[in-house]
Design an enzyme around this catalytic site. Structure first.
Site, PDB file in Angstrom:
ATOM      1  N   ASP A 284       0.838  -1.203   0.000  1.00  6.70           N
ATOM      2  CA  ASP A 284       0.000   0.000   0.000  1.00  6.70           C
ATOM      3  C   ASP A 284       0.875   1.256   0.000  1.00  6.70           C
ATOM      4  OD1 ASP A 284      -2.135   1.702   0.284  1.00  6.70           O
ATOM      5  OD2 ASP A 284      -2.637   1.090   2.336  1.00  6.70           O
ATOM      6  N   ARG A 285       1.728   1.377  -1.032  1.00  5.16           N
ATOM      7  CA  ARG A 285       2.700   2.475  -1.054  1.00  5.16           C
ATOM      8  C   ARG A 285       2.061   3.827  -1.406  1.00  5.16           C
ATOM      9  NH1 ARG A 285       5.042   6.318  -1.608  1.00  5.16           N
ATOM     10  NH2 ARG A 285       7.207   6.785  -2.025  1.00  5.16           N
ATOM     11  N   LYS A 286       0.901   3.792  -2.022  1.00  2.00           N
ATOM     12  CA  LYS A 286       0.190   5.015  -2.450  1.00  2.00           C
ATOM     13  C   LYS A 286       1.084   5.953  -3.248  1.00  2.00           C
ATOM     14  CE  LYS A 286      -3.293   4.946   1.215  1.00  2.00           C
ATOM     15  NZ  LYS A 286      -2.764   3.972   2.187  1.00  2.00           N
ATOM     16  N   PHE A 287       1.451   5.511  -4.432  1.00  2.00           N
ATOM     17  CA  PHE A 287       2.273   6.342  -5.321  1.00  2.00           C
ATOM     18  C   PHE A 287       1.474   7.564  -5.752  1.00  2.00           C
ATOM     19  CE2 PHE A 287       3.972   2.065  -5.650  1.00  2.00           C
ATOM     20  CZ  PHE A 287       5.318   2.303  -5.447  1.00  2.00           C
ATOM     21  N   THR A 313      -1.050   0.665  -4.515  1.00  2.94           N
ATOM     22  CA  THR A 313      -2.096   1.702  -4.566  1.00  2.94           C
ATOM     23  C   THR A 313      -1.558   2.958  -5.229  1.00  2.94           C
ATOM     24  OG1 THR A 313      -1.489   1.935  -2.243  1.00  2.94           O
ATOM     25  CG2 THR A 313      -3.718   1.176  -2.714  1.00  2.94           C
TER      26      THR A 313
END
Ligand code: S5P
Length: 456
Positions: A284-287, A313
């Site tokens: 869930d790195r949320k780039f 994500t």
């Protein structure tokens, strides 16, 4: 007044015209409908409002609106006859005074039925819905007096709305042709024109993204739609919990950068666990940066996420090219876009969500679905109805009981999430924060699976 009488009256007052008309778009149309002058004919207004009342009287809604200007007087009459309350939206956003953009009384979460005079492409209807949704009003249905479009129904359905048309173009053409008020050639000309401007119908496509298929297959095979969000900071705790919870989950969601003791052995151990307990891996790195930067964040650095995380994500705030930056030249990876969040006061609005859906629709091989949340079952259903076909909804902010934490997280229940349309629920503290993570995970799994089976 019957529908036929109404059509003939419209033709008589010049509201239905055939000839050559330049539209706003620059296209030259062989016909033109203009219902604006209807307000000068009380018996026509009375007639159309009766017909609309008949059409909508059994539909479910709390308030009624008409899109200004033409449909507003019509909607007022309909509301009056049905003893329903009317609201309307200012044409210009108000930033002073009360700042209220909707005039009339309504409560958040109420359902509003929208009346309009015409539909051509559906774009203005979608914009209207968005401005109401921004204020917390739920829009599901549109009723139009005349549907002059070739595929307005499909266009609205793609965005999750239902179109109810009182009269369609064919009915008008047929009636006028039968009464010798229009020539056969003109009918053909109108039909050819409508066909030429309608967008080609998009077939419901089968899911093409292999990673989406993989997740769906795993859900079915493992009979679990539970994703564990294992947000702990030591590897010891991480793997201890995973030993207990692994058998229950379809996928493990990580925040690899919160581990205090991350080392080069972490990934291989994680992969071993994934094989042993048969779950998928989701970081869930949320780039959220420009293409060139996310490309490096994904592939390089300490974590080399692209090597081991099958799903990641993405915040779409930087625009569509983020997908290119992430996935160009890489196979077997996919993403979930944050098209809504569970945190209180987050800045995502309906327009932003819709843009995320549009980008996903254009990139089905790179996007498996969306992260999302909602206030209640209805709200989530509305959100999911707008997804491009075949895309999945993963939902965080889920616990056994509704509630919140002290840092803005908002929780709905497992049942609400899945009934609303969540394909997977993402649970963090509800499981790893429990004394018996294995036992509680089993409960989450069973409750989510029961609703999932019911829904499907
Ligand atoms: O909107 C969101 C999106 C995500 S990915 N809200 C969230 O809570 N998440 C993530 O889900 C969050 O980063 C955390 O890892 C998990 C929820 O954890 P919980 O402990 O509140 O269940």
């Amino acid at each position: 007044m019957t529908k036929e009488q109404f059509i003939l009256e419209l033709q008589r007052i010049g509201a239905i015209k055939f000839g050559s008309f330049t539209l706003k778009s620059g296209l030259v149309s062989p016909f033109y409908f203009d219902l604006r002058d209807m307000i000068s004919y009380p018996e026509l207004l009375d007639g159309v409002s009766d017909l609309l009342v008949e059409k909508i009287k059994d539909m479910e809604f709390d308030v009624l609106t008409g899109i200004p200007y033409t449909a507003l007087p019509i909607a007022s009459l309909v509301a009056f006859k049905l003893k329903k309350s009317l609201v309307y939206m200012r044409k210009e956003e108000k930033s002073y005074g009360t700042g209220k953009n909707i005039i009339g009384k309504f409560k958040e979460g109420e359902k509003c039925l929208v009346i309009d005079d015409l539909i051509t492409t559906g774009t203005s209807k979608i914009e209207t819905a968005e401005s109401y949704e921004k204020e917390g009003v739920i829009i599901k249905d549109f009723v139009v007096v005349i549907d002059r479009s070739a595929n307005g129904t499909e266009e609205l359905a793609k965005q999750g709305y239902k179109l109810h048309s009182m009269i369609n173009l064919n009915e008008i053409l047929e009636l006028l042709q039968n009464k010798n008020l229009i020539s056969d050639e003109k009918v053909k000309e109108v039909n050819d024109f409508t066909a030429s401007i309608s967008k080609p119908k998009q077939e419901e496509k089968e899911i093409s993204n292999p990673l989406t298929k993989k997740l769906l297959a795993k859900i079915k095979e493992k009979r679990s739609n539970l994703v564990l969000s294992l947000d702990v900071t030591s590897q010891k705790e991480f793997f201890e919990i995973l030993d207990e919870v692994g058998p229950e989950i379809v996928m493990l969601k990580t925040h690899v950068d919160i581990l205090d003791d991350y080392d080069e052995n972490f990934v291989s151990k994680l992969q071993e666990y994934a094989r042993k307990y048969d779950f998928l891996i989701f970081e869930d790195r949320k780039f959220a940066d420009i293409g060139n930067t996310v490309r490096k964040q994904f592939r390089s650095g300490i974590y080399k996420i692209a090597d081991w995380a099958e799903y990641v994500t993405v915040h779409m705030v930087a625009g569509e090219s983020i997908l290119k930056g992430l996935f160009d030249g890489i196979e077997g990876r996919s993403s979930f876009i944050l098209a809504r969040m569970s945190s209180k006061g987050n800045l995502i609005n309906e327009t932003y969500s819709r843009k995320c859906f549009e980008i996903a629709r254009r990139n089905p091989m790179l996007v498996s679905g969306f992260i999302g949340h909602g206030k209640n079952v209805e709200d989530i259903k509305c959100y999911k109805a707008k997804f491009p076909s075949g895309m999945l909804l993963l939902m965080p902010g889920v616990k056994l009981e509704k509630g919140s934490d002290s840092m803005g997280q908002q929780y709905i229940t497992v049942e609400e999430a899945v009934q609303g349309g969540a394909d997977c629920i993402i649970v963090g503290r509800g499981i790893y924060g429990n004394e018996n993570p294995g036992e509680i995970a089993k409960i989450y799994r069973e409750r989510a699976w029961k609703e999932y089976e019911k829904r499907n």
